[in-house]
Design a protein around this motif. Structure first.
Motif, PDB file in Angstrom:
ATOM      1  N   LEU A  38       0.731  -1.229  -0.057  1.00  0.00           N
ATOM      2  CA  LEU A  38       0.014  -0.062  -0.076  1.00  0.00           C
ATOM      3  C   LEU A  38       0.692   1.223  -0.017  1.00  0.00           C
ATOM      4  CD1 LEU A  38      -2.961  -1.234   2.439  1.00  0.00           C
ATOM      5  CD2 LEU A  38      -2.998  -0.739   0.071  1.00  0.00           C
ATOM      6  N   ALA A  39       2.015   0.992   0.275  1.00  0.00           N
ATOM      7  CA  ALA A  39       3.083   2.562   0.527  1.00  0.00           C
ATOM      8  C   ALA A  39       3.496   2.484  -0.981  1.00  0.00           C
ATOM      9  CB  ALA A  39       4.272   2.037   1.134  1.00  0.00           C
ATOM     10  N   GLY A  40       2.970   1.654  -1.976  1.00  0.00           N
ATOM     11  CA  GLY A  40       3.625   1.901  -3.310  1.00  0.00           C
ATOM     12  C   GLY A  40       4.762   0.951  -3.740  1.00  0.00           C
ATOM     13  N   ASP A  41       5.364   1.166  -4.865  1.00  0.00           N
ATOM     14  CA  ASP A  41       6.655   0.226  -5.172  1.00  0.00           C
ATOM     15  C   ASP A  41       7.953   0.631  -4.647  1.00  0.00           C
ATOM     16  OD1 ASP A  41       4.664  -1.194  -6.768  1.00  0.00           O
ATOM     17  OD2 ASP A  41       5.563  -0.953  -8.563  1.00  0.00           O
ATOM     18  N   LEU A  42       8.408   0.043  -3.806  1.00  0.00           N
ATOM     19  CA  LEU A  42       9.657   0.457  -3.366  1.00  0.00           C
ATOM     20  C   LEU A  42      10.766  -0.699  -3.648  1.00  0.00           C
ATOM     21  CD1 LEU A  42       8.656   0.794   0.305  1.00  0.00           C
ATOM     22  CD2 LEU A  42       8.963   2.498  -1.287  1.00  0.00           C
ATOM     23  N   HIS A  43      11.840   0.040  -4.090  1.00  0.00           N
ATOM     24  CA  HIS A  43      12.915  -0.566  -5.093  1.00  0.00           C
ATOM     25  C   HIS A  43      14.306  -0.941  -4.070  1.00  0.00           C
ATOM     26  CE1 HIS A  43      10.853   0.000  -8.533  1.00  0.00           C
ATOM     27  NE2 HIS A  43      10.575   1.154  -8.086  1.00  0.00           N
ATOM     28  N   GLY A  44      14.773  -2.245  -4.249  1.00  0.00           N
ATOM     29  CA  GLY A  44      15.864  -2.991  -3.594  1.00  0.00           C
ATOM     30  C   GLY A  44      15.822  -3.112  -2.298  1.00  0.00           C
ATOM     31  N   PHE A  45      16.743  -3.604  -1.739  1.00  0.00           N
ATOM     32  CA  PHE A  45      16.733  -3.627  -0.377  1.00  0.00           C
ATOM     33  C   PHE A  45      16.591  -2.695   0.532  1.00  0.00           C
ATOM     34  CE2 PHE A  45      19.010  -4.134   3.875  1.00  0.00           C
ATOM     35  CZ  PHE A  45      18.365  -5.431   4.469  1.00  0.00           C
ATOM     36  N   GLU A  46      17.030  -1.311   0.269  1.00  0.00           N
ATOM     37  CA  GLU A  46      16.691  -0.125   1.002  1.00  0.00           C
ATOM     38  C   GLU A  46      15.355   0.187   0.985  1.00  0.00           C
ATOM     39  OE1 GLU A  46      18.782   0.969   3.092  1.00  0.00           O
ATOM     40  OE2 GLU A  46      20.181  -0.486   2.702  1.00  0.00           O
ATOM     41  N   GLY A  47      14.544  -0.311  -0.286  1.00  0.00           N
ATOM     42  CA  GLY A  47      13.192   0.081  -0.110  1.00  0.00           C
ATOM     43  C   GLY A  47      12.523  -0.934   0.855  1.00  0.00           C
ATOM     44  N   LEU A  48      12.797  -2.099   1.278  1.00  0.00           N
ATOM     45  CA  LEU A  48      12.199  -3.030   1.972  1.00  0.00           C
ATOM     46  C   LEU A  48      12.599  -2.519   3.302  1.00  0.00           C
ATOM     47  CD1 LEU A  48      10.836  -5.444   3.164  1.00  0.00           C
ATOM     48  CD2 LEU A  48      12.908  -6.601   2.840  1.00  0.00           C
ATOM     49  N   ARG A  49      13.809  -1.890   3.535  1.00  0.00           N
ATOM     50  CA  ARG A  49      14.056  -1.079   4.952  1.00  0.00           C
ATOM     51  C   ARG A  49      13.043   0.207   5.175  1.00  0.00           C
ATOM     52  NH1 ARG A  49      18.378  -1.773   7.741  1.00  0.00           N
ATOM     53  NH2 ARG A  49      19.843  -2.285   5.947  1.00  0.00           N
ATOM     54  N   GLU A  50      13.087   0.903   3.989  1.00  0.00           N
ATOM     55  CA  GLU A  50      12.086   1.903   4.319  1.00  0.00           C
ATOM     56  C   GLU A  50      10.690   1.652   4.515  1.00  0.00           C
ATOM     57  OE1 GLU A  50       9.821   5.280   1.192  1.00  0.00           O
ATOM     58  OE2 GLU A  50      11.836   4.621   0.664  1.00  0.00           O
ATOM     59  N   ASN A 101      16.576 -15.778  -7.294  1.00  0.00           N
ATOM     60  CA  ASN A 101      16.406 -14.783  -6.519  1.00  0.00           C
ATOM     61  C   ASN A 101      15.129 -14.006  -6.560  1.00  0.00           C
ATOM     62  OD1 ASN A 101      19.227 -14.428  -5.624  1.00  0.00           O
ATOM     63  ND2 ASN A 101      19.595 -14.028  -7.710  1.00  0.00           N
ATOM     64  N   VAL A 102      14.653 -13.572  -5.279  1.00  0.00           N
ATOM     65  CA  VAL A 102      13.311 -12.908  -5.375  1.00  0.00           C
ATOM     66  C   VAL A 102      13.481 -11.496  -5.932  1.00  0.00           C
ATOM     67  CG1 VAL A 102      11.435 -12.116  -3.586  1.00  0.00           C
ATOM     68  CG2 VAL A 102      12.723 -13.922  -3.105  1.00  0.00           C
ATOM     69  N   THR A 103      12.648 -11.232  -7.228  1.00  0.00           N
ATOM     70  CA  THR A 103      12.501 -10.204  -7.623  1.00  0.00           C
ATOM     71  C   THR A 103      11.151  -9.242  -7.448  1.00  0.00           C
ATOM     72  OG1 THR A 103      11.136 -11.194  -9.601  1.00  0.00           O
ATOM     73  CG2 THR A 103      13.696 -11.169  -9.687  1.00  0.00           C
ATOM     74  N   ARG A 104      10.402  -9.746  -6.659  1.00  0.00           N
ATOM     75  CA  ARG A 104       9.189  -8.943  -6.395  1.00  0.00           C
ATOM     76  C   ARG A 104       8.379  -9.731  -5.465  1.00  0.00           C
ATOM     77  NH1 ARG A 104       5.860  -4.835  -8.474  1.00  0.00           N
ATOM     78  NH2 ARG A 104       7.207  -4.674 -10.133  1.00  0.00           N
ATOM     79  N   ILE A 105       7.810  -8.971  -4.301  1.00  0.00           N
ATOM     80  CA  ILE A 105       7.006  -9.439  -3.276  1.00  0.00           C
ATOM     81  C   ILE A 105       5.677  -8.205  -3.261  1.00  0.00           C
ATOM     82  CG2 ILE A 105       6.572  -9.862  -0.809  1.00  0.00           C
ATOM     83  CD1 ILE A 105       9.678 -10.341  -0.496  1.00  0.00           C
ATOM     84  N   ALA A 106       4.567  -8.877  -3.702  1.00  0.00           N
ATOM     85  CA  ALA A 106       3.310  -7.913  -3.741  1.00  0.00           C
ATOM     86  C   ALA A 106       2.751  -8.467  -2.445  1.00  0.00           C
ATOM     87  CB  ALA A 106       2.802  -8.180  -4.808  1.00  0.00           C
ATOM     88  N   VAL A 107       2.272  -7.506  -1.577  1.00  0.00           N
ATOM     89  CA  VAL A 107       1.756  -7.612  -0.287  1.00  0.00           C
ATOM     90  C   VAL A 107       0.086  -7.396  -0.345  1.00  0.00           C
ATOM     91  CG1 VAL A 107       1.752  -7.131   2.230  1.00  0.00           C
ATOM     92  CG2 VAL A 107       3.879  -7.305   0.887  1.00  0.00           C
ATOM     93  N   TYR A 108      -0.647  -8.237   0.127  1.00  0.00           N
ATOM     94  CA  TYR A 108      -2.086  -8.134  -0.004  1.00  0.00           C
ATOM     95  C   TYR A 108      -2.548  -8.437   1.403  1.00  0.00           C
ATOM     96  CZ  TYR A 108      -1.361  -8.393  -4.793  1.00  0.00           C
ATOM     97  OH  TYR A 108      -1.047  -7.739  -6.085  1.00  0.00           O
ATOM     98  N   LEU A 109      -3.368  -7.452   2.175  1.00  0.00           N
ATOM     99  CA  LEU A 109      -3.612  -7.562   3.534  1.00  0.00           C
ATOM    100  C   LEU A 109      -5.298  -7.412   3.420  1.00  0.00           C
ATOM    101  CD1 LEU A 109      -1.285  -5.394   5.490  1.00  0.00           C
ATOM    102  CD2 LEU A 109      -1.369  -7.952   5.610  1.00  0.00           C
ATOM    103  N   ASN A 110      -5.849  -8.109   4.502  1.00  0.00           N
ATOM    104  CA  ASN A 110      -7.274  -7.988   4.435  1.00  0.00           C
ATOM    105  C   ASN A 110      -7.577  -7.911   6.110  1.00  0.00           C
ATOM    106  OD1 ASN A 110      -9.907  -7.951   4.668  1.00  0.00           O
ATOM    107  ND2 ASN A 110     -10.423 -10.345   4.224  1.00  0.00           N
ATOM    108  N   ASP A 111      -7.471  -6.307   6.461  1.00  0.00           N
ATOM    109  CA  ASP A 111      -7.676  -6.167   7.736  1.00  0.00           C
ATOM    110  C   ASP A 111      -9.046  -5.935   8.124  1.00  0.00           C
ATOM    111  OD1 ASP A 111      -7.428  -3.647   6.843  1.00  0.00           O
ATOM    112  OD2 ASP A 111      -5.743  -3.205   7.691  1.00  0.00           O
ATOM    113  N   ALA A 112     -10.012  -6.130   7.524  1.00  0.00           N
ATOM    114  CA  ALA A 112     -11.152  -5.601   7.729  1.00  0.00           C
ATOM    115  C   ALA A 112     -11.996  -6.256   8.914  1.00  0.00           C
ATOM    116  CB  ALA A 112     -12.117  -5.606   6.497  1.00  0.00           C
TER     117      ALA A 112
END
Length: 112
Positions: A38-50, A101-112
Motif C-alpha cells: 500500500l506504500a507503493g513500489d519500493l525498490h531494492g533492499f533499501e526499499g524494504l528497509r524504508e 532470487n526474489v525479484t518482487r514481493i506483492a503484499v495483500y492484507l485484509n484487515d477488515a
C-alpha cells in the motif's frame, strides 16, 4: 528453482519481518527487487528497509502461513499476521528470477 529453496527464501522474509532483522532476507533478493505494498513500489533492499521503518502498520508481528502454492516462477503464501494488538489475513506473492532470487514481493492484507 525447487520448492525447498523457495520456501527457504520465503521463511527468511517472514523471519526478517517478525524479528526486525532484515539482513536475514538480503541474500535472497535480486538487485532489481521491488516491494509492492500500500506504500507503493519500493525498490531494492533499501526499499524494504524504508517500508519497515516508515510504512509498516504492525510491529512485533508473528506470521503464520497456512497455504503456499508454487508456480513456475511465482509462489503465493497466505496466512495470518498478528501483532500490535491486531490480526490480519495476508496473501503475499513472491516472484523469482532464473537464478532463484526474489525479484518482487506483492503484499495483500485484509484487515477488515
Amino acid at each position: 528453482m525447487d520448492e525447498t529453496a523457495r520456501n527457504e527464501a520465503i521463511d527468511a522474509y517472514f523471519q526478517a519481518l517478525d524479528t526486525g532483522e532484515l539482513e536475514r532476507v538480503r541474500p535472497y533478493l535480486a538487485d532489481s527487487f521491488v516491494y509492492e505494498s500500500l506504500a507503493g513500489d519500493l525498490h531494492g533492499f533499501e526499499g524494504l528497509r524504508e517500508y519497515m521503518e516508515e510504512h509498516r502498520s504492525f510491529s512485533g508481528t508473528t506470521h503464520e502461513t497456512t497455504t503456499r502454492v508454487h508456480g513456475e516462477t511465482v509462489t503465493m503464501a497466505e496466512g495470518v499476521v498478528s501483532g500490535g494488538g491486531g490480526e490480519s489475513d495476508f496473501c503475499d506473492v513472491f516472484e523469482f528470477d532464473g537464478d532463484g532470487n526474489v525479484t518482487r514481493i506483492a503484499v495483500y492484507l485484509n484487515d477488515a
